[in-house]
Scaffold this active site. Structure first.
Site, PDB file in Angstrom:
ATOM      1  NE  ARG A  25      -3.905  -2.239   2.183  1.00  0.00           N
ATOM      2  CZ  ARG A  25      -3.904  -3.545   1.871  1.00  0.00           C
ATOM      3  NH1 ARG A  25      -2.761  -4.178   1.623  1.00  0.00           N
ATOM      4  NH2 ARG A  25      -5.040  -4.208   1.763  1.00  0.00           N
ATOM      5  NE  ARG A 141      -4.946 -16.013  -5.527  1.00  0.00           N
ATOM      6  CZ  ARG A 141      -4.265 -15.301  -4.625  1.00  0.00           C
ATOM      7  NH1 ARG A 141      -2.973 -15.140  -4.758  1.00  0.00           N
ATOM      8  NH2 ARG A 141      -4.885 -14.775  -3.601  1.00  0.00           N
ATOM      9  CB  SER A 186     -11.627  -9.535  -0.547  1.00  0.00           C
ATOM     10  OG  SER A 186     -10.435  -9.126  -1.181  1.00  0.00           O
ATOM     11  CG  ASP A 334      -2.918 -14.073   4.596  1.00  0.00           C
ATOM     12  OD1 ASP A 334      -3.680 -14.623   3.777  1.00  0.00           O
ATOM     13  OD2 ASP A 334      -2.532 -12.894   4.474  1.00  0.00           O
ATOM     14  NE  ARG A 365      -2.233 -19.976   1.300  1.00  0.00           N
ATOM     15  CZ  ARG A 365      -1.950 -18.687   1.443  1.00  0.00           C
ATOM     16  NH1 ARG A 365      -2.715 -17.916   2.196  1.00  0.00           N
ATOM     17  NH2 ARG A 365      -0.914 -18.152   0.824  1.00  0.00           N
ATOM     18  NE  ARG A 407       0.454 -15.608   4.067  1.00  0.00           N
ATOM     19  CZ  ARG A 407       1.361 -14.689   4.415  1.00  0.00           C
ATOM     20  NH1 ARG A 407       2.288 -14.962   5.306  1.00  0.00           N
ATOM     21  NH2 ARG A 407       1.333 -13.477   3.898  1.00  0.00           N
TER      22      ARG A 407
HETATM   23  C1  S3P Z   1      -4.301  -8.943   1.626  1.00  0.00           C
HETATM   24  C2  S3P Z   1      -5.566  -9.350   1.898  1.00  0.00           C
HETATM   25  C3  S3P Z   1      -5.932 -10.776   2.041  1.00  0.00           C
HETATM   26  C4  S3P Z   1      -4.733 -11.643   2.327  1.00  0.00           C
HETATM   27  C5  S3P Z   1      -3.577 -11.327   1.425  1.00  0.00           C
HETATM   28  C6  S3P Z   1      -3.167  -9.878   1.550  1.00  0.00           C
HETATM   29  C7  S3P Z   1      -4.058  -7.501   1.445  1.00  0.00           C
HETATM   30  O1  S3P Z   1      -6.531 -11.198   0.832  1.00  0.00           O
HETATM   31  O2  S3P Z   1      -5.086 -13.001   2.216  1.00  0.00           O
HETATM   32  O3  S3P Z   1      -2.473 -12.151   1.771  1.00  0.00           O
HETATM   33  O4  S3P Z   1      -2.905  -7.065   1.512  1.00  0.00           O
HETATM   34  O5  S3P Z   1      -5.040  -6.778   1.238  1.00  0.00           O
HETATM   35  P1  S3P Z   1      -8.092 -10.920   0.560  1.00  0.00           P
HETATM   36  O6  S3P Z   1      -8.295  -9.498   0.806  1.00  0.00           O
HETATM   37  O7  S3P Z   1      -8.369 -11.250  -0.861  1.00  0.00           O
HETATM   38  O8  S3P Z   1      -8.780 -11.832   1.528  1.00  0.00           O
END
Ligand code: S3P
Length: 457
Positions: A25, A141, A186, A334, A365, A407
């Site tokens: 970010r 994905r 998400s 995660d 997973r 992971r």
């Molecule tokens: C993340 C959000 C999660 C997480 C990923 C990193 C992020 O995914 O599993 O490792 O940095 O916003 P989702 O938002 O798709 O669940």
């Protein structure tokens, strides 16, 4: 392949790499900043280097400095040191001339966060054109969860499977704002919508079905971007340029989690993990492990870039099974592979439900951990949205594999610490995605891992 030998315990004091989500970010918001965003302790993982590489191709200036090397243009992204802590790996990202069309396809590699956040960023920048692709795992994905809302904001996106799979092309434009109700909990989807909204024609609101990590909101607020949050509803207001900022990224809780579980399930452990991000939207694993009997404390809490940072102290613990409910899932999404390992060492039944998102991560997973742990002798049943695990089981060692998923690799390595004989993990190099120094730290804490050439089955 790497050999992991059982240990009595892990003891000591460690740091973990900078948080991966926060690093992505900071880099992406730097791309909207003329003065630049400078962050210390930038994640050393491959995923965040991938984001930097893509941003460089989009015209960002990226420099790195640390005590040892001084200032450098980050053309060779390998200059990030995998063993660095604290203020090392200080990275500045800025786009003084704005973003420009990349000459080549942007390769998001294995990183869902890179692909989804870039889709949000590029969609909102008028006339910017890019094609985003990824590796075999990422091509499989779902992207429709991001492209759907962006297209409804007016974005021009197309690609495989009607915009649901990479490669995808994006032609940026001034988007409508509007309110978007997310179909999945998400943070990546929420962030993509908010990033697109920064360049929108009016306010943009994302409503999530359940609380997900809120690093984007915290960072925008820290940078002075107008944003409002009320429960599950987040609104950003048009702000095409972002002020610069400078802070240190705290350690990644998701990396610290491996050591938390390793210390909990081994018999003679006491471990301090320093400077870890303890944002409550990320620390669901601690809540679940606390119910299971974890002995731990959180000390020296401070704030960095608006994020809570602390030392986590963990001791060997006698764990009991628990039920993990669907509403808890985003806060430990995660860490679930690792929780499955902890559950094999807990007395009684642990049941995880509502975690179907795990099937669309870097690997499936749910399946990968069920196969891996069953091979070690665990009593684990795969369900459509989680597992039922019966403990406590003395895990056997033997050969197991990572499915190319960082992971899964690290969770199985932790299982190896409590096995009755050595565990041989195939495909361990994928740990570089989030935690390149994982095995060095494991070696430091246990002095007992040894790389093997090739083990014949
Ligand atoms: C993340 C959000 C999660 C997480 C990923 C990193 C992020 O995914 O599993 O490792 O940095 O916003 P989702 O938002 O798709 O669940």
């Amino acid at each position: 392949m790497i050999e992991i030998r059982p240990v009595n315990g892990i003891r000591g004091e460690i740091n973990v790499p900078g948080d991966k989500s926060i690093s992505h970010r900071a880099a992406i918001l730097g791309a909207l900043s003329k003065e630049g965003i400078t962050v210390g302790n930038f994640s050393t993982g491959e995923d965040c280097k991938t984001t930097l590489t893509c941003l460089k191709a989009l015209g960002c200036e990226i420099t790195k400095s640390d005590y040892k090397s001084g200032e450098k243009d980050l053309t060779d992204l390998d200059h990030l040191r995998s063993d660095a802590v604290g203020f090392e790996n200080k990275v500045t990202i800025k786009a003084p001339k704005g973003l420009r069309e990349p000459k080549n396809i942007l390769d998001a590699g294995n990183s869902g966060t890179t692909a989804r956040l870039l889709l949000g960023l590029i969609s909102g920048i008028p006339n910017l054109f890019a094609v985003i692709d990824g590796d075999e795992s990422l091509k499989g994905r779902p992207m429709g969860r991001v492209t759907g809302p962006l297209i409804s904001m007016g974005a021009k996106i197309d690609g495989r499977d009607f915009g649901n799979r990479l490669p995808l092309s994006v032609r940026g434009k001034k988007l409508n704002g509007g309110t978007h109700v997310l179909q999945v909990a998400s943070a990546q989807v929420k962030t993509a919508i908010l990033l697109a909204g920064l360049n929108g024609q009016g306010p943009t609101t994302a409503i999530e079905p359940n609380t997900t990590r809120d690093h984007t909101e915290i960072m925008l607020e820290h940078l002075g971007v107008p944003i409002s949050k009320c429960g599950l509803k987040t609104t950003v207001y048009p702000t095409s340029l972002i002020n610069g900022g400078s802070w240190t990224i705290p350690g990644d809780f998701s990396s610290a989690a491996f050591w938390i579980v390793a210390a909990a399930i081994t018999r003679e452990s006491e471990l301090q993990i320093k400077n870890v991000n303890v944002n409550p939207t990320r620390t669901g694993l601690l809540n679940v492990l606390k119910r299971m009997g974890l002995i731990y404390s959180i000390e020296d809490e401070t704030l960095s870039g608006g994020e809570k940072t602390a030392t986590i102290v963990v001791k060997s613990s006698s764990l009991e099974g628990t039920k993990v409910m669907p509403e808890e899932i985003p806060s430990l999404i995660d860490e679930l592979p690792l929780l499955a390992v902890a559950a094999t060492q807990a007395e009684g039944i642990t049941e995880v439900t509502g975690a179907e998102e795990l099937r669309v991560k870097e690997s499936d997973r749910i399946h990968a951990m069920a196969v891996g742990l069953k091979k070690l002798g665990a009593q684990i049943k795969e369900t459509k949205d989680g597992w039922i695990i019966k403990g406590k089981t003395a895990l056997a060692g033997g050969k197991t594999r990572s499915y190319g998923d960082h992971r899964v690799a690290m969770a199985l390595a932790v299982a190896g610490l409590v096995a009755t004989s050595p565990l041989y993990l195939e495909g361990e190099n994928c740990v570089r995605i989030s935690y390149p120094g994982f095995f060095e730290t494991l070696r430091k804490l246990t002095q007992n891992t040894k790389a093997k050439e090739r083990i014949q089955s």
